[in-house]
Design an enzyme around this catalytic site. Structure first.
Site, PDB file in Angstrom:
ATOM      1  N   THR A 177     -30.780   6.921 -26.398  1.00  0.00           N
ATOM      2  CA  THR A 177     -31.616   7.861 -25.629  1.00  0.00           C
ATOM      3  C   THR A 177     -32.914   8.300 -26.311  1.00  0.00           C
ATOM      4  OG1 THR A 177     -29.590   8.783 -24.696  1.00  0.00           O
ATOM      5  CG2 THR A 177     -31.524  10.065 -24.358  1.00  0.00           C
ATOM      6  N   GLY A 206     -22.682  10.443 -24.701  1.00  0.00           N
ATOM      7  CA  GLY A 206     -22.868  11.103 -23.409  1.00  0.00           C
ATOM      8  C   GLY A 206     -21.620  11.797 -22.914  1.00  0.00           C
ATOM      9  N   THR A 239     -29.195  14.019 -27.465  1.00  0.00           N
ATOM     10  CA  THR A 239     -28.971  12.577 -27.571  1.00  0.00           C
ATOM     11  C   THR A 239     -27.640  12.361 -28.289  1.00  0.00           C
ATOM     12  OG1 THR A 239     -29.692  10.568 -28.726  1.00  0.00           O
ATOM     13  CG2 THR A 239     -30.498  12.637 -29.605  1.00  0.00           C
ATOM     14  N   GLY A 240     -26.984  11.253 -27.969  1.00  0.00           N
ATOM     15  CA  GLY A 240     -25.716  10.961 -28.624  1.00  0.00           C
ATOM     16  C   GLY A 240     -24.665  10.554 -27.609  1.00  0.00           C
ATOM     17  N   ARG A 292     -21.226   3.331 -15.317  1.00  0.00           N
ATOM     18  CA  ARG A 292     -20.993   4.464 -16.227  1.00  0.00           C
ATOM     19  C   ARG A 292     -22.250   5.355 -16.263  1.00  0.00           C
ATOM     20  NH1 ARG A 292     -23.720   6.402 -20.997  1.00  0.00           N
ATOM     21  NH2 ARG A 292     -22.236   7.644 -22.186  1.00  0.00           N
ATOM     22  N   VAL A 293     -22.051   6.670 -16.187  1.00  0.00           N
ATOM     23  CA  VAL A 293     -23.164   7.614 -16.253  1.00  0.00           C
ATOM     24  C   VAL A 293     -22.916   8.570 -17.415  1.00  0.00           C
ATOM     25  CG1 VAL A 293     -24.374   9.478 -15.054  1.00  0.00           C
ATOM     26  CG2 VAL A 293     -23.608   7.476 -13.771  1.00  0.00           C
ATOM     27  N   GLY A 294     -23.925   8.752 -18.262  1.00  0.00           N
ATOM     28  CA  GLY A 294     -23.787   9.656 -19.404  1.00  0.00           C
ATOM     29  C   GLY A 294     -24.302  11.047 -19.093  1.00  0.00           C
ATOM     30  N   ASP A 295     -24.673  11.769 -20.137  1.00  0.00           N
ATOM     31  CA  ASP A 295     -25.099  13.164 -20.002  1.00  0.00           C
ATOM     32  C   ASP A 295     -26.490  13.335 -19.403  1.00  0.00           C
ATOM     33  OD1 ASP A 295     -25.710  11.873 -22.666  1.00  0.00           O
ATOM     34  OD2 ASP A 295     -27.097  13.569 -22.744  1.00  0.00           O
TER      35      ASP A 295
END
Ligand code: GLY
Length: 257
Positions: A141, A193, A190-191, A168-171
């Site tokens: 990110t 998710g 960042t990191g 897949r969906v992260g933060d």
């Protein structure tokens, strides 16, 4: 005006030339009259165009070889725009930026692609070969926060996790998870998710800022929510200061104008 940019938790510290450039170009556009929101969008777009970072043209490949990208932008007025699992566009943050002027908060997949097409966003093939010459499978990110004395803005863009399942969906596009901007500050994470989302990290970090806790103390507190094996980094700006850091290497820059 103050702006901070990051190249993602796990990005090499020497990639600060990329985060510096993004901050400089954003400040220069702002000095020529661009809005703070457009300046943040410019910074994140420049990071998306840098193949060393996991966003835009440097996005990780999913397990099926495609890139599906997430991006978001938020203003302290409360406006929020985000895209999830966007394919075939070069600058997902620009699509999220355009959503700020729409009735929608978040578009995903085919709908996001059609919206981007309708708004003349620049196409880019999602299965284009990634020719960075480096193994950047642990990087995550890109992001930016900015403050012009009146308004705060935060922006993020991500290629997600290396080899993850399509869909897949992260933060990043989830409200209050990857980023948050309010009247007292802006935060961009960042990191991992999944871990960032479960902690509602950005909003909870912003709540600390809202209480008047100094930026460096907020940074230390939020970093302590993640163990060392869980990649995490953050940049934040308040009315009185700023801070950035990660529990591993992370290129990041700050610039005042
Ligand atoms: N932090 C970005 C992601 O996990 O997708």
């Amino acid at each position: 005006m103050i702006i901070l940019t990051h190249g993602g938790a796990g990005s090499h510290n020497e990639q600060y030339t990329g985060t510096d450039l993004a901050a400089q170009e954003a400040v220069s556009a702002w000095e020529k009259g661009a809005s703070l929101t457009d300046a943040v969008c410019i910074a994140v777009s420049i990071l998306e165009d840098n193949p060393h970072f996991n966003a835009g043209i440097g996005s990780h490949a999913r397990s099926d070889g495609t890139s599906q990208m997430d991006a978001a932008i938020m203003e302290s007025s409360g406006q929020f725009g985000a895209v999830a699992c966007l394919e075939n566009f070069k600058n997902p943050v620009c699509v999220a930026r355009k959503l700020l002027d729409s009735p929608y908060n978040l578009l995903c997949g085919r709908g996001a692609e059609e919206f981007a097409k309708a708004h003349d966003c620049e196409p880019y093939p999602s299965n284009a070969p990634k020719n960075t010459g480096v193994d950047f499978s642990l990087e995550d990110t890109v992001g930016c926060v900015a403050y012009d004395g009146l308004k705060f803005v935060a922006g993020l863009s991500s290629g997600g996790t290396h080899q993850s399942l399509p869909g897949r969906v992260g933060d990043v596009p989830l409200f209050g998870c990857g980023l948050y901007a309010g009247l007292k500050g802006a935060v961009a994470c960042t990191g991992s998710g999944e871990a960032i989302t479960l902690r509602m990290t950005a909003f909870r970090a912003w709540q600390l800022i809202e209480k008047g806790i100094p930026a460096e103390t907020v940074l230390e507190e939020v970093l302590s929510w993640f163990d060392k094996d869980t990649a995490f980094g953050i940049i934040l700006v308040t009315e009185t200061g700023y801070a950035g850091g990660a529990n591993r290497s992370m290129a990041w820059s700050s610039l005042e104008a």
